[in-house]
Design a protein around this motif. Structure first.
Motif, PDB file in Angstrom:
ATOM      1  N   ILE A  13       0.844  -1.198   0.000  1.00 21.43           N
ATOM      2  CA  ILE A  13       0.000   0.000   0.000  1.00 21.43           C
ATOM      3  C   ILE A  13       0.882   1.253   0.000  1.00 21.43           C
ATOM      4  N   GLY A  14       1.954   1.230   0.775  1.00 21.37           N
ATOM      5  CA  GLY A  14       2.861   2.381   0.833  1.00 21.37           C
ATOM      6  C   GLY A  14       3.611   2.629  -0.464  1.00 21.37           C
ATOM      7  N   GLU A  28      -9.278   1.093   5.830  1.00 25.89           N
ATOM      8  CA  GLU A  28     -10.042  -0.086   5.435  1.00 25.89           C
ATOM      9  C   GLU A  28     -10.316  -0.121   3.939  1.00 25.89           C
ATOM     10  N   LEU A  29     -10.622   1.017   3.361  1.00 21.39           N
ATOM     11  CA  LEU A  29     -10.875   1.077   1.921  1.00 21.39           C
ATOM     12  C   LEU A  29      -9.609   0.735   1.137  1.00 21.39           C
ATOM     13  N   ALA A  30      -8.467   1.213   1.598  1.00 22.70           N
ATOM     14  CA  ALA A  30      -7.187   0.895   0.947  1.00 22.70           C
ATOM     15  C   ALA A  30      -6.915  -0.605   1.038  1.00 22.70           C
ATOM     16  N   ARG A  31      -7.174  -1.200   2.193  1.00 16.62           N
ATOM     17  CA  ARG A  31      -6.971  -2.658   2.345  1.00 16.62           C
ATOM     18  C   ARG A  31      -7.913  -3.429   1.423  1.00 16.62           C
ATOM     19  N   ASP A  32      -9.198  -3.023   1.383  1.00 23.87           N
ATOM     20  CA  ASP A  32     -10.170  -3.716   0.530  1.00 23.87           C
ATOM     21  C   ASP A  32      -9.800  -3.605  -0.947  1.00 23.87           C
ATOM     22  N   PHE A  33      -9.314  -2.444  -1.352  1.00 21.68           N
ATOM     23  CA  PHE A  33      -8.891  -2.245  -2.742  1.00 21.68           C
ATOM     24  C   PHE A  33      -7.757  -3.218  -3.082  1.00 21.68           C
ATOM     25  N   LEU A  34      -6.781  -3.316  -2.177  1.00 21.28           N
ATOM     26  CA  LEU A  34      -5.660  -4.233  -2.393  1.00 21.28           C
ATOM     27  C   LEU A  34      -6.150  -5.681  -2.457  1.00 21.28           C
ATOM     28  N   ILE A  35      -7.060  -6.048  -1.583  1.00 22.40           N
ATOM     29  CA  ILE A  35      -7.615  -7.406  -1.591  1.00 22.40           C
ATOM     30  C   ILE A  35      -8.287  -7.690  -2.928  1.00 22.40           C
ATOM     31  N   ASN A  36      -9.063  -6.754  -3.445  1.00 17.14           N
ATOM     32  CA  ASN A  36      -9.731  -6.947  -4.735  1.00 17.14           C
ATOM     33  C   ASN A  36      -8.729  -7.117  -5.871  1.00 17.14           C
ATOM     34  N   ARG A  48      -1.757 -19.258  -4.940  1.00 12.06           N
ATOM     35  CA  ARG A  48      -2.349 -19.045  -3.619  1.00 12.06           C
ATOM     36  C   ARG A  48      -1.792 -17.714  -3.114  1.00 12.06           C
ATOM     37  N   VAL A  49      -2.664 -16.836  -2.618  1.00 14.05           N
ATOM     38  CA  VAL A  49      -2.220 -15.516  -2.163  1.00 14.05           C
ATOM     39  C   VAL A  49      -2.548 -15.360  -0.680  1.00 14.05           C
ATOM     40  N   ILE A  50      -1.516 -14.981   0.089  1.00 13.64           N
ATOM     41  CA  ILE A  50      -1.659 -14.727   1.523  1.00 13.64           C
ATOM     42  C   ILE A  50      -1.241 -13.282   1.761  1.00 13.64           C
ATOM     43  N   LEU A  51      -2.142 -12.500   2.321  1.00 18.59           N
ATOM     44  CA  LEU A  51      -1.911 -11.083   2.562  1.00 18.59           C
ATOM     45  C   LEU A  51      -1.749 -10.858   4.065  1.00 18.59           C
ATOM     46  N   ILE A  52      -0.642 -10.233   4.443  1.00 20.44           N
ATOM     47  CA  ILE A  52      -0.335 -10.016   5.861  1.00 20.44           C
ATOM     48  C   ILE A  52      -0.395  -8.525   6.169  1.00 20.44           C
ATOM     49  N   PHE A  53      -1.121  -8.183   7.241  1.00 23.04           N
ATOM     50  CA  PHE A  53      -1.158  -6.810   7.734  1.00 23.04           C
ATOM     51  C   PHE A  53      -0.665  -6.800   9.169  1.00 23.04           C
ATOM     52  N   SER A  68     -12.612 -12.820  -0.832  1.00 20.11           N
ATOM     53  CA  SER A  68     -12.432 -13.005  -2.278  1.00 20.11           C
ATOM     54  C   SER A  68     -11.350 -14.046  -2.573  1.00 20.11           C
ATOM     55  N   LYS A  69     -11.337 -15.125  -1.811  1.00 14.24           N
ATOM     56  CA  LYS A  69     -10.385 -16.237  -1.941  1.00 14.24           C
ATOM     57  C   LYS A  69      -8.950 -15.882  -1.552  1.00 14.24           C
ATOM     58  N   ILE A  70      -8.753 -14.692  -1.002  1.00 15.97           N
ATOM     59  CA  ILE A  70      -7.440 -14.268  -0.520  1.00 15.97           C
ATOM     60  C   ILE A  70      -7.387 -14.538   0.980  1.00 15.97           C
ATOM     61  N   GLU A  71      -6.306 -15.177   1.430  1.00 18.62           N
ATOM     62  CA  GLU A  71      -6.129 -15.398   2.861  1.00 18.62           C
ATOM     63  C   GLU A  71      -5.555 -14.106   3.459  1.00 18.62           C
ATOM     64  N   VAL A  72      -6.268 -13.520   4.405  1.00 15.28           N
ATOM     65  CA  VAL A  72      -5.843 -12.263   5.009  1.00 15.28           C
ATOM     66  C   VAL A  72      -5.532 -12.528   6.479  1.00 15.28           C
ATOM     67  N   ILE A  73      -4.320 -12.151   6.887  1.00 14.77           N
ATOM     68  CA  ILE A  73      -3.889 -12.362   8.265  1.00 14.77           C
ATOM     69  C   ILE A  73      -3.511 -11.009   8.870  1.00 14.77           C
ATOM     70  N   TYR A  74      -4.113 -10.710  10.029  1.00 19.02           N
ATOM     71  CA  TYR A  74      -3.724  -9.547  10.821  1.00 19.02           C
ATOM     72  C   TYR A  74      -2.907 -10.099  11.980  1.00 19.02           C
ATOM     73  N   THR A  75      -1.662  -9.672  12.086  1.00 22.80           N
ATOM     74  CA  THR A  75      -0.782 -10.215  13.118  1.00 22.80           C
ATOM     75  C   THR A  75      -1.260  -9.784  14.500  1.00 22.80           C
ATOM     76  N   LYS A  76      -0.798 -10.508  15.519  1.00 20.40           N
ATOM     77  CA  LYS A  76      -1.105 -10.075  16.884  1.00 20.40           C
ATOM     78  C   LYS A  76      -0.320  -8.798  17.168  1.00 20.40           C
TER      79      LYS A  76
END
Length: 169
Positions: A13-14, A28-36, A48-53, A68-76
């Motif tokens: 995103i940066g 959130e909109l920036a994250r959703d755009f990237l996910i799409n 297979r795509v894994i997105l880490i935030f 959207s079939k993308i695995e999204v992980i928010y770290t602890k």
């Protein structure tokens, strides 16, 4: 061989001019755009795509979702995306997988490369997504053009005769 793309979300995103501006007003909109966009990438590449935030600013446990079939992980809270990425490489790396990591963080690129993963600078991923968008637009334009050309032009008298034949008159 299965290709896996692990994406450092905030890093990409940066590096993406439009998303960097969007993020200032709406994370959130920036994250959703990237996910799409990654969803389109996945559909075209078959990877297979894994997105880490990083979950900085958010307390609590790691969360995993699928959008959207993308695995999204928010770290602890205490874990950085880099740590999670390196842990995933160790977990997923085997002879049947080829892991690519999208980040512009040079230290992280070297760390993942030393673990046997392939580096993909954020800029390169953004350019690939742009190329995929162009391909999708071109193929949908071609499909639309070819479907409109398959219609046979008939005069009213011929159309009426064919309709009578279809109805058995």
């Amino acid at each position: 061989m299965q290709d896996i793309l692990i994406v450092d979300g905030y890093n990409v995103i940066g590096a993406w001019t439009e998303l960097k501006k969007l993020q200032k007003n709406d994370f959130e909109l920036a994250r959703d755009f990237l996910i799409n966009k990654l969803s389109e990438y996945q559909a075209v590449t078959g990877w297979r795509v894994i997105l880490i935030f990083d979950a900085y600013l958010i307390s609590g446990k790691e969360t995993k979702t699928k959008k959207s079939k993308i695995e999204v992980i928010y770290t602890k809270k205490s874990e950085k995306a880099d740590q999670k990425i390196e842990g995933l490489i160790k977990k997923l790396q085997n002879v049947k997988t080829r892991i690519h990591v999208a980040t512009s963080d040079m230290a992280e690129q070297w760390a993942v490369f030393s673990q046997g993963a392939l580096r993909k600078p954020s800029r390169e991923l953004i350019e690939e997504i742009g190329q995929i968008e162009k391909e999708i637009k071109r193929s949908t334009a071609n499909t639309h053009r070819s479907s409109s050309m398959t219609k046979i032009q008939l005069d009213d008298a011929t159309r009426e005769k064919l309709e009578q034949m279809r109805r058995g008159f």
